[in-house]
Scaffold this motif. Structure first.
Motif, PDB file in Angstrom:
ATOM      1  N   CYS A 198       0.832  -1.205   0.000  1.00 10.24           N
ATOM      2  CA  CYS A 198       0.000   0.000   0.000  1.00 10.24           C
ATOM      3  C   CYS A 198       0.863   1.250   0.000  1.00 10.24           C
ATOM      4  N   MET A 199       0.374   2.278  -0.649  1.00  6.84           N
ATOM      5  CA  MET A 199       1.014   3.585  -0.600  1.00  6.84           C
ATOM      6  C   MET A 199       0.815   4.139   0.819  1.00  6.84           C
ATOM      7  N   PRO A 200       1.655   5.076   1.250  1.00  6.47           N
ATOM      8  CA  PRO A 200       1.459   5.674   2.577  1.00  6.47           C
ATOM      9  C   PRO A 200       0.070   6.311   2.695  1.00  6.47           C
ATOM     10  N   VAL A 201      -0.490   6.212   3.890  1.00  7.75           N
ATOM     11  CA  VAL A 201      -1.838   6.710   4.160  1.00  7.75           C
ATOM     12  C   VAL A 201      -1.743   7.808   5.213  1.00  7.75           C
ATOM     13  N   GLN A 202      -2.587   8.819   5.072  1.00 12.58           N
ATOM     14  CA  GLN A 202      -2.603   9.918   6.040  1.00 12.58           C
ATOM     15  C   GLN A 202      -2.795   9.383   7.444  1.00 12.58           C
ATOM     16  N   LYS A 203      -2.286  10.109   8.429  1.00 13.68           N
ATOM     17  CA  LYS A 203      -2.333   9.669   9.826  1.00 13.68           C
ATOM     18  C   LYS A 203      -3.463  10.316  10.614  1.00 13.68           C
ATOM     19  N   LYS A 204      -3.979  11.461  10.138  1.00 15.76           N
ATOM     20  CA  LYS A 204      -5.044  12.169  10.853  1.00 15.76           C
ATOM     21  C   LYS A 204      -6.267  12.288   9.966  1.00 15.76           C
ATOM     22  N   ILE A 205      -7.431  12.286  10.612  1.00 13.16           N
ATOM     23  CA  ILE A 205      -8.687  12.348   9.874  1.00 13.16           C
ATOM     24  C   ILE A 205      -9.735  13.019  10.761  1.00 13.16           C
ATOM     25  N   VAL A 206     -10.683  13.709  10.165  1.00 12.07           N
ATOM     26  CA  VAL A 206     -11.800  14.296  10.909  1.00 12.07           C
ATOM     27  C   VAL A 206     -13.075  13.550  10.533  1.00 12.07           C
ATOM     28  N   GLN A 207     -14.061  13.670  11.381  1.00 10.22           N
ATOM     29  CA  GLN A 207     -15.328  12.992  11.120  1.00 10.22           C
ATOM     30  C   GLN A 207     -15.901  13.452   9.782  1.00 10.22           C
ATOM     31  N   GLY A 208     -16.296  12.495   8.954  1.00 13.02           N
ATOM     32  CA  GLY A 208     -16.850  12.791   7.636  1.00 13.02           C
ATOM     33  C   GLY A 208     -15.807  12.822   6.526  1.00 13.02           C
ATOM     34  N   GLU A 209     -14.532  12.871   6.871  1.00 10.98           N
ATOM     35  CA  GLU A 209     -13.461  12.912   5.872  1.00 10.98           C
ATOM     36  C   GLU A 209     -13.223  11.513   5.289  1.00 10.98           C
ATOM     37  N   VAL A 210     -12.758  11.494   4.046  1.00 14.26           N
ATOM     38  CA  VAL A 210     -12.464  10.235   3.356  1.00 14.26           C
ATOM     39  C   VAL A 210     -10.958  10.113   3.168  1.00 14.26           C
ATOM     40  N   ALA A 211     -10.412   8.961   3.561  1.00 15.31           N
ATOM     41  CA  ALA A 211      -8.990   8.670   3.369  1.00 15.31           C
ATOM     42  C   ALA A 211      -8.860   7.618   2.265  1.00 15.31           C
ATOM     43  N   GLU A 212      -7.991   7.886   1.314  1.00 13.21           N
ATOM     44  CA  GLU A 212      -7.781   6.955   0.198  1.00 13.21           C
ATOM     45  C   GLU A 212      -6.623   6.012   0.538  1.00 13.21           C
ATOM     46  N   ILE A 213      -6.830   4.736   0.256  1.00 15.27           N
ATOM     47  CA  ILE A 213      -5.794   3.719   0.445  1.00 15.27           C
ATOM     48  C   ILE A 213      -5.564   3.065  -0.912  1.00 15.27           C
ATOM     49  N   ARG A 214      -4.373   3.268  -1.484  1.00 18.77           N
ATOM     50  CA  ARG A 214      -4.022   2.654  -2.769  1.00 18.77           C
ATOM     51  C   ARG A 214      -3.293   1.352  -2.490  1.00 18.77           C
ATOM     52  N   SER A 233      -7.742 -17.915  -3.019  1.00 22.54           N
ATOM     53  CA  SER A 233      -8.616 -19.082  -3.109  1.00 22.54           C
ATOM     54  C   SER A 233      -7.952 -20.355  -2.591  1.00 22.54           C
ATOM     55  N   HIS A 234      -6.702 -20.265  -2.161  1.00 18.50           N
ATOM     56  CA  HIS A 234      -5.991 -21.419  -1.602  1.00 18.50           C
ATOM     57  C   HIS A 234      -5.891 -21.328  -0.081  1.00 18.50           C
ATOM     58  N   GLY A 235      -6.522 -20.321   0.518  1.00 20.62           N
ATOM     59  CA  GLY A 235      -6.561 -20.212   1.969  1.00 20.62           C
ATOM     60  C   GLY A 235      -5.460 -19.376   2.598  1.00 20.62           C
ATOM     61  N   GLN A 236      -4.558 -18.814   1.803  1.00 20.45           N
ATOM     62  CA  GLN A 236      -3.520 -17.952   2.363  1.00 20.45           C
ATOM     63  C   GLN A 236      -4.115 -16.578   2.682  1.00 20.45           C
ATOM     64  N   VAL A 237      -3.678 -15.978   3.792  1.00 19.52           N
ATOM     65  CA  VAL A 237      -4.236 -14.694   4.231  1.00 19.52           C
ATOM     66  C   VAL A 237      -3.099 -13.718   4.536  1.00 19.52           C
ATOM     67  N   VAL A 238      -3.283 -12.459   4.098  1.00 23.85           N
ATOM     68  CA  VAL A 238      -2.375 -11.370   4.431  1.00 23.85           C
ATOM     69  C   VAL A 238      -3.211 -10.299   5.120  1.00 23.85           C
ATOM     70  N   GLN A 239      -2.700  -9.769   6.236  1.00 25.27           N
ATOM     71  CA  GLN A 239      -3.437  -8.771   7.010  1.00 25.27           C
ATOM     72  C   GLN A 239      -2.631  -7.483   7.091  1.00 25.27           C
ATOM     73  N   LYS A 240      -3.303  -6.344   6.908  1.00 21.89           N
ATOM     74  CA  LYS A 240      -2.696  -5.016   7.055  1.00 21.89           C
ATOM     75  C   LYS A 240      -3.589  -4.177   7.958  1.00 21.89           C
ATOM     76  N   ALA A 241      -2.960  -3.400   8.828  1.00 25.25           N
ATOM     77  CA  ALA A 241      -3.706  -2.523   9.737  1.00 25.25           C
ATOM     78  C   ALA A 241      -3.510  -1.072   9.316  1.00 25.25           C
ATOM     79  N   PHE A 242      -4.580  -0.300   9.413  1.00 23.96           N
ATOM     80  CA  PHE A 242      -4.547   1.130   9.119  1.00 23.96           C
ATOM     81  C   PHE A 242      -5.142   1.853  10.315  1.00 23.96           C
ATOM     82  N   SER A 243      -4.490   2.959  10.719  1.00 22.35           N
ATOM     83  CA  SER A 243      -5.013   3.699  11.866  1.00 22.35           C
ATOM     84  C   SER A 243      -4.946   5.196  11.593  1.00 22.35           C
ATOM     85  N   TRP A 244      -5.903   5.892  12.190  1.00 19.81           N
ATOM     86  CA  TRP A 244      -5.981   7.342  12.068  1.00 19.81           C
ATOM     87  C   TRP A 244      -6.261   7.939  13.445  1.00 19.81           C
ATOM     88  N   GLN A 245      -5.640   9.056  13.697  1.00 22.19           N
ATOM     89  CA  GLN A 245      -5.936   9.838  14.896  1.00 22.19           C
ATOM     90  C   GLN A 245      -6.942  10.911  14.490  1.00 22.19           C
TER      91      GLN A 245
END
Length: 150
Positions: A40-56, A125-137
């Motif tokens: 993933c491209m870097p994601v913004q760290k702060k967000i306000v209510q109603g704002e949209v953050a894009e994750i590429r 489809s073979h059962g492998q899983v990758v997990q990523k966490a995203f957080s915003w203040q």
């Protein structure tokens, strides 16, 4: 002398056939499962209510098997919000959705004024899983002003 040549010729021919027969195997080693990761491209760290953050995002695979399909799900760990794919599908937490392409965008809309954390899971489809966490203040819109000292 011709008998000896004929004998060695037949022996060499039989040895070659035996080598070819042993080299052929019904056990073909076809790899259907390849490791992958979600980049993933870097994601913004702060967000306000109603704002949209894009994750590429892009699924990067070590190899390719034509019939492999990828699925996405997410879980809201902290806060409240909504995750949507670039094709307009709004994801419900813990529901599994087919990804139509390996390079895609996700849009997270904040619905709270608290810290927000989501975990995104990509499964093949073979059962492998990758997990990523995203957080915003929460961005309260307050900028720190320089203080004067005397």
């Amino acid at each position: 002398m011709t008998r000896i040549k004929t004998f060695f010729g037949i022996t060499a021919w039989l040895a070659a056939i035996m080598l070819l027969a042993s080299a052929c195997s019904d056990d073909m080693d076809i790899n259907k499962v390849y490791a992958f990761d979600l980049v993933c491209m870097p994601v913004q760290k702060k967000i306000v209510q109603g704002e949209v953050a894009e994750i590429r995002a892009q699924i990067v695979k070590e190899g390719s098997f034509q019939d492999t399909k990828f699925y996405i799900r997410y879980f809201q760990v902290d806060g409240k919000g909504q995750l949507q794919l670039d094709n307009g599908i709004i994801l419900l937490p813990n529901d599994l959705y087919l990804l139509e392409k390996e390079t895609f965008r996700m849009y997270y809309t904040s619905h709270s004024t608290d810290q927000q954390v989501i975990d995104v899971y990509i499964e093949d489809s073979h059962g492998q899983v990758v997990q990523k966490a995203f957080s915003w203040q929460n961005d309260k819109g307050e900028e720190e002003l320089p203080t004067e000292t005397e």
